[in-house]
Design a protein around this motif. Sequence first.
Motif, mmCIF file in Angstrom:
data_model
loop_
_atom_site.group_PDB
_atom_site.id
_atom_site.type_symbol
_atom_site.label_atom_id
_atom_site.label_comp_id
_atom_site.label_asym_id
_atom_site.label_seq_id
_atom_site.Cartn_x
_atom_site.Cartn_y
_atom_site.Cartn_z
ATOM 1 N N LEU A 153 5.926 -1.401 -12.769
ATOM 2 C CA LEU A 153 6.434 -1.025 -11.448
ATOM 3 C C LEU A 153 7.555 -1.946 -10.975
ATOM 4 O O LEU A 153 8.033 -1.837 -9.852
ATOM 5 C CB LEU A 153 5.293 -1.018 -10.430
ATOM 6 N N GLY A 154 7.955 -2.898 -11.833
ATOM 7 C CA GLY A 154 9.105 -3.729 -11.526
ATOM 8 C C GLY A 154 8.809 -5.084 -10.932
ATOM 9 O O GLY A 154 9.729 -5.871 -10.697
ATOM 10 N N ALA A 155 7.536 -5.408 -10.665
ATOM 11 C CA ALA A 155 7.198 -6.732 -10.148
ATOM 12 C C ALA A 155 7.228 -7.740 -11.295
ATOM 13 O O ALA A 155 6.753 -7.448 -12.397
ATOM 14 C CB ALA A 155 5.829 -6.721 -9.477
ATOM 15 N N SER A 156 7.759 -8.942 -11.041
ATOM 16 C CA SER A 156 7.916 -9.908 -12.128
ATOM 17 C C SER A 156 7.620 -11.322 -11.652
ATOM 18 O O SER A 156 7.678 -11.635 -10.462
ATOM 19 C CB SER A 156 9.331 -9.846 -12.712
ATOM 20 N N SER A 157 7.294 -12.178 -12.628
ATOM 21 C CA SER A 157 7.122 -13.610 -12.395
ATOM 22 C C SER A 157 7.563 -14.326 -13.661
ATOM 23 O O SER A 157 7.811 -13.699 -14.694
ATOM 24 C CB SER A 157 5.676 -13.951 -12.046
ATOM 25 N N SER A 158 7.658 -15.669 -13.604
ATOM 26 C CA SER A 158 8.195 -16.399 -14.748
ATOM 27 C C SER A 158 7.516 -17.749 -14.904
ATOM 28 O O SER A 158 6.851 -18.256 -13.997
ATOM 29 C CB SER A 158 9.709 -16.597 -14.587
ATOM 30 N N LEU A 191 6.735 3.761 3.947
ATOM 31 C CA LEU A 191 5.451 3.665 4.641
ATOM 32 C C LEU A 191 4.920 2.238 4.545
ATOM 33 O O LEU A 191 5.063 1.571 3.518
ATOM 34 C CB LEU A 191 4.439 4.631 4.026
ATOM 35 N N ASN A 192 4.302 1.774 5.599
ATOM 36 C CA ASN A 192 3.739 0.426 5.603
ATOM 37 C C ASN A 192 2.513 0.341 4.712
ATOM 38 O O ASN A 192 1.840 1.345 4.434
ATOM 39 C CB ASN A 192 3.372 0.008 7.026
ATOM 40 N N GLU A 193 2.226 -0.874 4.257
ATOM 41 C CA GLU A 193 1.085 -1.104 3.374
ATOM 42 C C GLU A 193 -0.232 -0.912 4.120
ATOM 43 O O GLU A 193 -0.356 -1.280 5.285
ATOM 44 C CB GLU A 193 1.154 -2.525 2.810
ATOM 45 N N ALA A 249 -0.145 5.470 -2.999
ATOM 46 C CA ALA A 249 1.137 5.209 -3.657
ATOM 47 C C ALA A 249 1.422 3.716 -3.565
ATOM 48 O O ALA A 249 0.832 2.999 -2.751
ATOM 49 C CB ALA A 249 2.260 6.005 -3.004
ATOM 50 N N TRP A 250 2.338 3.242 -4.434
ATOM 51 C CA TRP A 250 2.734 1.839 -4.390
ATOM 52 C C TRP A 250 3.692 1.599 -3.236
ATOM 53 O O TRP A 250 4.519 2.445 -2.901
ATOM 54 C CB TRP A 250 3.396 1.423 -5.702
ATOM 55 N N LEU A 251 3.607 0.423 -2.657
ATOM 56 C CA LEU A 251 4.500 0.027 -1.580
ATOM 57 C C LEU A 251 5.948 0.072 -2.056
ATOM 58 O O LEU A 251 6.296 -0.466 -3.098
ATOM 59 C CB LEU A 251 4.145 -1.390 -1.110
ATOM 60 N N GLY A 252 6.797 0.755 -1.269
ATOM 61 C CA GLY A 252 8.210 0.842 -1.598
ATOM 62 C C GLY A 252 8.584 1.970 -2.535
ATOM 63 O O GLY A 252 9.769 2.166 -2.809
ATOM 64 N N PHE A 253 7.595 2.708 -3.035
ATOM 65 C CA PHE A 253 7.892 3.811 -3.943
ATOM 66 C C PHE A 253 7.947 5.128 -3.156
ATOM 67 O O PHE A 253 7.191 5.325 -2.203
ATOM 68 C CB PHE A 253 6.839 3.903 -5.041
ATOM 69 N N PRO A 254 8.852 6.046 -3.541
ATOM 70 C CA PRO A 254 9.007 7.295 -2.779
ATOM 71 C C PRO A 254 7.771 8.190 -2.878
ATOM 72 O O PRO A 254 7.171 8.325 -3.944
ATOM 73 C CB PRO A 254 10.230 7.952 -3.424
ATOM 74 N N VAL A 255 7.413 8.788 -1.746
ATOM 75 C CA VAL A 255 6.292 9.726 -1.660
ATOM 76 C C VAL A 255 6.855 11.085 -1.237
ATOM 77 O O VAL A 255 7.644 11.170 -0.283
ATOM 78 C CB VAL A 255 5.242 9.254 -0.642
ATOM 79 N N PHE A 256 6.451 12.133 -1.936
ATOM 80 C CA PHE A 256 6.929 13.482 -1.617
ATOM 81 C C PHE A 256 6.003 14.120 -0.587
ATOM 82 O O PHE A 256 4.793 14.216 -0.782
ATOM 83 C CB PHE A 256 6.982 14.349 -2.872
ATOM 84 N N PHE A 257 6.604 14.561 0.535
ATOM 85 C CA PHE A 257 5.853 15.224 1.596
ATOM 86 C C PHE A 257 6.264 16.698 1.645
ATOM 87 O O PHE A 257 7.452 17.026 1.629
ATOM 88 C CB PHE A 257 6.131 14.556 2.948
ATOM 89 N N ASN A 300 0.147 -2.586 -2.299
ATOM 90 C CA ASN A 300 1.212 -3.521 -2.673
ATOM 91 C C ASN A 300 0.988 -3.984 -4.110
ATOM 92 O O ASN A 300 -0.041 -4.582 -4.427
ATOM 93 C CB ASN A 300 1.224 -4.728 -1.730
ATOM 94 N N ASN A 301 1.925 -3.718 -4.990
ATOM 95 C CA ASN A 301 1.820 -4.111 -6.396
ATOM 96 C C ASN A 301 2.111 -5.603 -6.537
ATOM 97 O O ASN A 301 3.195 -6.069 -6.187
ATOM 98 C CB ASN A 301 2.819 -3.302 -7.231
#
Length: 268
Positions: free
Chosen positions: A178-183, A73-75, A29-37, A102-103
Amino acid sequence: NRGAYTLNVEVINNICNVNILSPQDGGWAWLGFPVFFNAYAFDEEDGTNLTLSWESNLTGTFGNQLSFTYADLNEGAQTIRLIATDSYGASCYDEINFYISNNTAPVVEIINPNNLDYFNCSEAIDFLAQAFDLEGQSISFLWISNIDGDFGSTSAFSYNGLTCGANHTITVVATDSLGASSSDSIQIEIGPYINLAPIVEIISPNATSGPYVDACSEIYFEANASDENGYIISYVWELNGVPQGINVKNFTIKAAQLGAGTHTIKVT
C-alpha cells in the motif's frame, strides 16, 4: 343568480426512496485510498431531480452526486448517510457503517553485514534484511549506498560492486503493497586488502615448567598461533637469534644440544 362551489384539493408529496449501493455496509478501506460511492435515489414527483448530500459523522459532508470517488474520509469507524431531498423539502435517507484503517509501515532491520564492518575491495558481501508488516501486506526491498545508489532489491543477496576506498552508508527501505515504508541503515568500509600478522605464543616450555632445565633431560617446545585472514602455514624457531631450520608447531630436543647457559628462544 349566482351559485358557489368549493373544492378542496389535497396535494400529496410522496416520500422519496434512496439506497446506498456502494460501498457495502460493514465495509472498510485504507486511509487515503479512493472509495467508490454509488447510490439509487428516486421520487415520484421529481424523479431523479433530487438534492443529494453524503455525510459522515467523522468527516462531515463530502459529496452531492449519485456516483463519485472520494479519498479523504477520516480514520476510524463511522456512519455514512446519504440524504435525498425533493423539491418540496421532503427528505429520505439511507446509511451504512464503514471503517477507514490507517496502514502502518513495515518494521525492517539489517541483519548482515554488521555496523562498522570492513570489507576488501571486490569482496562479495552477503546482505540480509528482515521485515514485518502488521497488516500482512507483501513487502518489497530496496538497498541503497550513499555513494553508489541502488544496488539490490531482495531481502538477501551477495554483492561485490561497491566503490572501493570509501565509507558507505548502507540503507535498506522496506515498502508494503500500500506504499507505506520504513528503513534501517548501517556504516561499512570498503578498502584494500589488509593482511594482519598472526598472533603467536610459546606455550611450552612455560612458567609452570620453570626457567631451568636439566642438561640430561628433553625439552618440549610448542607454539600456538591464530590468524584473522587465513591459515598458519609455517613456524620458524630461532635459538639466540639463529634460525634452526625447524618449521613445525611443536618438537622435542635434548637439553644437551642447547648447551649450558641462558638461551633466548623465538618463534615466528
